[in-house]
Every structure is written in structure tokens, then in C-alpha cells.
Write a protein that holds these residues in place. Structure first.
Motif, PDB file in Angstrom:
ATOM      1  N   ILE A 138     -25.201 -30.004 -35.216  1.00 50.43           N
ATOM      2  CA  ILE A 138     -26.022 -29.984 -36.427  1.00 50.43           C
ATOM      3  C   ILE A 138     -26.384 -28.549 -36.801  1.00 50.43           C
ATOM      4  CG2 ILE A 138     -28.258 -30.668 -37.398  1.00 50.43           C
ATOM      5  CD1 ILE A 138     -28.006 -33.251 -35.767  1.00 50.43           C
ATOM      6  N   PHE A 139     -26.645 -27.714 -35.802  1.00 53.43           N
ATOM      7  CA  PHE A 139     -26.962 -26.310 -36.044  1.00 53.43           C
ATOM      8  C   PHE A 139     -25.781 -25.580 -36.689  1.00 53.43           C
ATOM      9  CE2 PHE A 139     -27.605 -21.877 -34.794  1.00 53.43           C
ATOM     10  CZ  PHE A 139     -28.906 -21.691 -35.220  1.00 53.43           C
ATOM     11  N   ILE A 140     -24.567 -25.851 -36.219  1.00 52.80           N
ATOM     12  CA  ILE A 140     -23.362 -25.242 -36.797  1.00 52.80           C
ATOM     13  C   ILE A 140     -23.186 -25.688 -38.254  1.00 52.80           C
ATOM     14  CG2 ILE A 140     -20.831 -25.129 -36.649  1.00 52.80           C
ATOM     15  CD1 ILE A 140     -22.282 -23.504 -34.510  1.00 52.80           C
ATOM     16  N   ILE A 141     -23.439 -26.953 -38.531  1.00 52.39           N
ATOM     17  CA  ILE A 141     -23.363 -27.454 -39.909  1.00 52.39           C
ATOM     18  C   ILE A 141     -24.383 -26.740 -40.792  1.00 52.39           C
ATOM     19  CG2 ILE A 141     -23.798 -29.473 -41.372  1.00 52.39           C
ATOM     20  CD1 ILE A 141     -22.596 -31.177 -39.115  1.00 52.39           C
ATOM     21  N   SER A 142     -25.585 -26.520 -40.264  1.00 50.32           N
ATOM     22  CA  SER A 142     -26.618 -25.839 -41.054  1.00 50.32           C
ATOM     23  C   SER A 142     -26.202 -24.406 -41.378  1.00 50.32           C
ATOM     24  CB  SER A 142     -27.953 -25.854 -40.318  1.00 50.32           C
ATOM     25  OG  SER A 142     -27.941 -24.991 -39.213  1.00 50.32           O
ATOM     26  N   ILE A 143     -25.580 -23.727 -40.433  1.00 47.58           N
ATOM     27  CA  ILE A 143     -25.107 -22.364 -40.700  1.00 47.58           C
ATOM     28  C   ILE A 143     -24.041 -22.369 -41.790  1.00 47.58           C
ATOM     29  CG2 ILE A 143     -23.834 -20.419 -39.693  1.00 47.58           C
ATOM     30  CD1 ILE A 143     -25.347 -20.995 -37.093  1.00 47.58           C
ATOM     31  N   TYR A 144     -23.135 -23.353 -41.740  1.00 44.17           N
ATOM     32  CA  TYR A 144     -22.091 -23.464 -42.766  1.00 44.17           C
ATOM     33  C   TYR A 144     -22.703 -23.710 -44.147  1.00 44.17           C
ATOM     34  CZ  TYR A 144     -17.961 -24.930 -45.306  1.00 44.17           C
ATOM     35  OH  TYR A 144     -16.962 -25.019 -46.236  1.00 44.17           O
ATOM     36  N   LEU A 145     -23.682 -24.600 -44.235  1.00 45.02           N
ATOM     37  CA  LEU A 145     -24.312 -24.885 -45.527  1.00 45.02           C
ATOM     38  C   LEU A 145     -25.015 -23.656 -46.085  1.00 45.02           C
ATOM     39  CD1 LEU A 145     -25.770 -28.450 -44.896  1.00 45.02           C
ATOM     40  CD2 LEU A 145     -23.905 -27.840 -46.433  1.00 45.02           C
ATOM     41  N   ILE A 146     -25.697 -22.921 -45.226  1.00 40.28           N
ATOM     42  CA  ILE A 146     -26.388 -21.714 -45.682  1.00 40.28           C
ATOM     43  C   ILE A 146     -25.374 -20.658 -46.136  1.00 40.28           C
ATOM     44  CG2 ILE A 146     -27.850 -19.793 -44.933  1.00 40.28           C
ATOM     45  CD1 ILE A 146     -29.342 -21.896 -43.180  1.00 40.28           C
ATOM     46  N   ALA A 147     -24.299 -20.491 -45.378  1.00 39.98           N
ATOM     47  CA  ALA A 147     -23.252 -19.529 -45.762  1.00 39.98           C
ATOM     48  C   ALA A 147     -22.579 -19.950 -47.063  1.00 39.98           C
ATOM     49  CB  ALA A 147     -22.228 -19.403 -44.648  1.00 39.98           C
ATOM     50  N   TRP A 148     -22.351 -21.243 -47.233  1.00 39.65           N
ATOM     51  CA  TRP A 148     -21.714 -21.736 -48.451  1.00 39.65           C
ATOM     52  C   TRP A 148     -22.599 -21.484 -49.663  1.00 39.65           C
ATOM     53  CZ3 TRP A 148     -20.782 -27.608 -49.616  1.00 39.65           C
ATOM     54  CH2 TRP A 148     -20.006 -27.750 -50.752  1.00 39.65           C
ATOM     55  N   SER A 149     -23.903 -21.645 -49.486  1.00 41.07           N
ATOM     56  CA  SER A 149     -24.802 -21.443 -50.626  1.00 41.07           C
ATOM     57  C   SER A 149     -24.962 -19.967 -50.969  1.00 41.07           C
ATOM     58  CB  SER A 149     -26.173 -22.049 -50.340  1.00 41.07           C
ATOM     59  OG  SER A 149     -26.854 -21.310 -49.358  1.00 41.07           O
ATOM     60  N   THR A 150     -24.868 -19.082 -49.984  1.00 37.17           N
ATOM     61  CA  THR A 150     -25.072 -17.660 -50.259  1.00 37.17           C
ATOM     62  C   THR A 150     -23.751 -16.934 -50.489  1.00 37.17           C
ATOM     63  OG1 THR A 150     -25.174 -17.220 -47.886  1.00 37.17           O
ATOM     64  CG2 THR A 150     -27.258 -17.561 -49.018  1.00 37.17           C
TER      65      THR A 150
END
Length: 78
Positions: free
Chosen positions: A49-61
Motif C-alpha cells: 500500500i505504501f508503494i502504491i501511495s508513492i506512485y499516486l503522489i509521483a503521478w500527481s506531481t
């Protein structure tokens, strides 16, 4: 009309809400950290879940919330 095209395949790009992606990533990150602290036996799930959160944050920025309909990828994250 959206005239952005994917640099990899030339397909149309759609714009996802950057704030919604960032907020979802932050919520996922908080949940993952809370699960790691309160119930350490679920650390593999919380790490995922932590890896998914990093991907979502990177995708948004970095990826600017763009998504290709044809190759199913975020062109800014390649």
C-alpha cells in the motif's frame, strides 16, 4: 477538446484530477504507516500500500495526472 497525445504510442491522453490523486496517495500512505505501527504482522500488505501511495503522489506531481488510453500508462513516469 483534449489535443495531447502520448509520446510512446501517439494515443489520446486524458487528464486525471491532480489533487484527487495526491490526496488519495497521502491517505494510502497514512493508512500504510498506521497498519505498520499497530499491527506489524501485516507489514507486507502495508508495504504494498505504501508503494502504491508513492506512485499516486509521483503521478500527481511528476506525471501531471496524464493517462494514455491506448498503452495504459502515465507518460510522465516512464
Amino acid at each position: 477538446m483534449n489535443n495531447k497525445t502520448c509520446p510512446a504510442c501517439g494515443g489520446p491522453l486524458i487528464q486525471k484530477s491532480r489533487w484527487q490523486l495526491f490526496l488519495s496517495g497521502m491517505i494510502f500512505m497514512i493508512i500504510a504507516i498506521m497498519v505498520m505501527i499497530w499491527n506489524p504482522e501485516f507489514w507486507p500488505l502495508s508495504f504494498f500500500i505504501f508503494i502504491i501511495s508513492i506512485y499516486l503522489i509521483a503521478w500527481s506531481t511528476h506525471g501531471k495526472g496524464l493517462w494514455c488510453r491506448q498503452c495504459k500508462a502515465a507518460p510522465g513516469l516512464r
